[in-house]
Design an enzyme around this catalytic site. Structure first.
Site, mmCIF file in Angstrom:
data_model
loop_
_atom_site.group_PDB
_atom_site.id
_atom_site.type_symbol
_atom_site.label_atom_id
_atom_site.label_comp_id
_atom_site.label_asym_id
_atom_site.label_seq_id
_atom_site.Cartn_x
_atom_site.Cartn_y
_atom_site.Cartn_z
ATOM 1 N N ASP A 154 0.254 17.782 14.226
ATOM 2 C CA ASP A 154 1.328 17.996 15.174
ATOM 3 C C ASP A 154 0.741 17.926 16.579
ATOM 4 O OD1 ASP A 154 4.035 18.792 15.895
ATOM 5 O OD2 ASP A 154 4.085 19.785 13.948
ATOM 6 N N ASP B 256 5.988 16.450 18.933
ATOM 7 C CA ASP B 256 7.049 17.439 19.078
ATOM 8 C C ASP B 256 7.963 17.084 20.257
ATOM 9 O OD1 ASP B 256 8.049 20.160 18.247
ATOM 10 O OD2 ASP B 256 7.528 20.625 20.328
ATOM 11 N N GLU C 244 9.563 13.283 17.101
ATOM 12 C CA GLU C 244 10.685 14.182 16.830
ATOM 13 C C GLU C 244 11.783 13.897 17.843
ATOM 14 O OE1 GLU C 244 11.791 18.901 16.196
ATOM 15 O OE2 GLU C 244 10.364 18.341 17.748
#
Length: 536
Positions: free
Chosen positions: A99, A201, A268
């Protein structure tokens, strides 16, 4: 094998590290715990492991508030532990995706600590600082996704700083070239250690309006709903300049790709379909310069009916730029689990849908067991989202409970200590050990579907053809060369006879959501209630 095949044809498995496996008894999952469970992932049949944030963090938002982008939080282990995990994953043929959280840092990051020292500090422009409105209120009407204004006053310096999420998560200023350079260096740090890519993210949040204009009112907002949605985020998300950043990130990742394996970027992006497609970065001539996989979340919020899902799949396939790779998701750490959203029977349909559509599927840990959202008592709530907006059911703790490994050990084999979050009530029967030995279990359905997907080119790289099968059945073909597979999913509570001509003479069921061993002698023309089949 072409360098891109692993992410185009493979399966990604998301691990929420706090909840996967604890190795030291502190009740929090860690890197040695993930390492211990790699053989389970190999046995399941996935190709890549995406690990949610493991960087040093005060844990205001459980790792999405980062205080050092180039280290490991001691709760999860050390860089040496990470290197062992990387080595062990590679030895098993597994790819590792991290991530990456570029929109904001922790307020404890040295960059922000320096930034708030004074208005003249060299790091001041690394974040979004603004003078108050004439009446002393925030500079504009921007809202935090976690409730309240997106601005917090720093009394010593007399200015507000912007935070799209918690006040402990100040937004970085991605218009500053120094910020970009520092974040790209952080990406290179992990790429040099061997990671195979990043899930980025809230990519669409990275740039805010340079004039700091007020967001307009949302005409569709319903009183009593999540107040964060009462405005349209016109000036705070999906700004045109984000596309340039996506292309820059792609160039950073591409520099570490080689003929054997490319590095992948997964964005995302909770955006409408047309805007989602923009993040592939098509130049109109077939060259894609953005993120390879803009996350497609449509199945998470879909109306769970055959006709609605059919429209979603057809529209998505039609919208893809030439050469773009599709992807599908049915669950993640921010949304209720699929088994809670649609029920146990239809969660099996969801598994078949996810693993038979064209494109890269992403599995969320525990969904392969049929784990459901746990009931978390108010006094045990951990999620800051729920604490900031209580009573709205926005908390994400229910879908983040510990992985359920067995039924005969304390805390389902997750930890020898006290788990950071309680387990779901069904852990004694819904766990890896029990389901592995039950032929008709959800786990074994996933294993059969994954094994079929891996051995059938029609499923992992073939084209998609929409079919008509009545209003309650979602049907499509997957085709590679002369091989043609039919997928038929019955979303009704009644048996359905498939239309004449849809099933060829002599066809047989390869996998059914209802049977561990489909009857090869039974003509596959009738679907039982809630049954899905793959037919050859």
């Amino acid at each position: 094998m072409p360098a891109d095949d692993w992410w185009k044809n493979g399966i990604v498995y998301q691990v929420y590290p706090r909840s996967f496996q604890d190795s030291d008894g502190d009740g929090i999952g860690d890197l040695p715990g993930i390492c211990r469970r790699l053989d389970y992932l190999v046995d399941l049949g996935v190709d890549a492991v995406w690990i949610s944030p493991i960087y040093p963090s005060p844990m205001a938002d459980f790792g999405y508030d980062i205080s050092d982008y180039c280290a490991i939080d001691p709760r999860f282990g050390s860089l040496a532990d990470f290197d062992v995990l990387m080595e062990q994953a590679k030895a098993r043929g597994l790819k590792l995706i991290l991530d990456f959280v570029p929109n904001h840092s922790s307020d404890q990051h040295p960059w922000f600590i320096e930034s708030r020292r004074s208005r003249a500090d060299p790091k001041r422009d690394w974040y979004l600082w603004r003078d108050p409105a004439p009446d002393g209120s925030p500079p504009n009407n921007w809202l935090s996704n976690f409730g309240g204004p997106a601005w917090t006053l720093d009394v010593p310096t007399g200015q507000y700083y912007c935070h799209s999420f918690l006040p402990q998560q100040p937004d970085l200023n991605w218009r500053n070239p120094q910020v970009r350079a520092a974040m790209y260096d952080a990406m290179r740090f992990w790429l040099r250690r061997g990671v195979d890519g990043f899930r980025i993210d809230v990519l669409y949040h990275l740039i805010k309006d340079d004039q700091f204009r007020d967001n307009p009112a949302n005409p569709h907002f319903v009183a009593g709903g999540d107040a964060a949605h009462r405005l349209l985020p016109l000036y705070t998300t999906d700004r045109p300049e984000v596309q340039e950043i996506a292309r820059e990130m792609r160039r950073v990742a591409d520099a570490f790709s080689d003929a054997a394996s490319s590095r992948v970027l997964i964005g995302e992006l909770y955006l409408p379909l047309a805007r989602l497609m923009a993040y592939y970065g098509s130049d109109g001539q077939g060259l894609l310069q953005g993120v390879q996989l803009p996350f497609n979340f449509q199945l998470i919020g879909a109306d769970w009916q055959a006709a609605a899902l059919d429209r979603i799949v057809r529209a998505y396939e039609a919208a893809l730029p030439p050469g773009a790779a599709p992807n599908w998701v049915i669950g993640n750490h921010d949304k209720p689990r699929i088994a809670s959203r649609v029920g146990a029977l239809h969660a099996r349909l969801a598994a078949m849908l996810l693993l038979s559509l064209r494109g890269t599927p992403t599995l969320y840990y525990g969904d392969e067991l049929g784990m459901t959202d746990a009931l978390i008592p108010p006094e045990e709530v951990q999620d800051p989202f729920e604490k900031n907006v209580p009573g709205k059911g926005l908390g994400r703790d229910p879908q983040r409970t510990p992985m359920q490994w067995c039924g005969d050990e304390r805390h389902a084999g997750f930890t020898q200590g006290t788990p950071w979050l309680r387990l779901g009530d069904e852990w004694a029967t819904c766990n890896v050990e029990v389901e592995r030995n039950a032929p008709s279990s959800m786990l074994n359905l996933y294993r059969r579907l994954i094994a079929l997907r891996r051995r059938e080119p029609a499923l992992h790289e073939g084209r998609y053809e929409a079919l008509e099968a009545g209003e309650s059945v979602l049907a499509y073909a997957r085709v590679a060369g002369e091989r043609r597979l039919l997928v038929a999913l019955n979303f009704s509570d009644s048996a359905v006879v498939l239309p004449p001509g849809l099933v060829a003479d002599g066809a047989r069921v390869l996998v059914s959501t209802h049977d561990a061993m489909p009857d090869a002698a039974q003509p596959p023309r009738t679907l039982r209630p809630g049954e899905g089949v793959v037919i050859a």
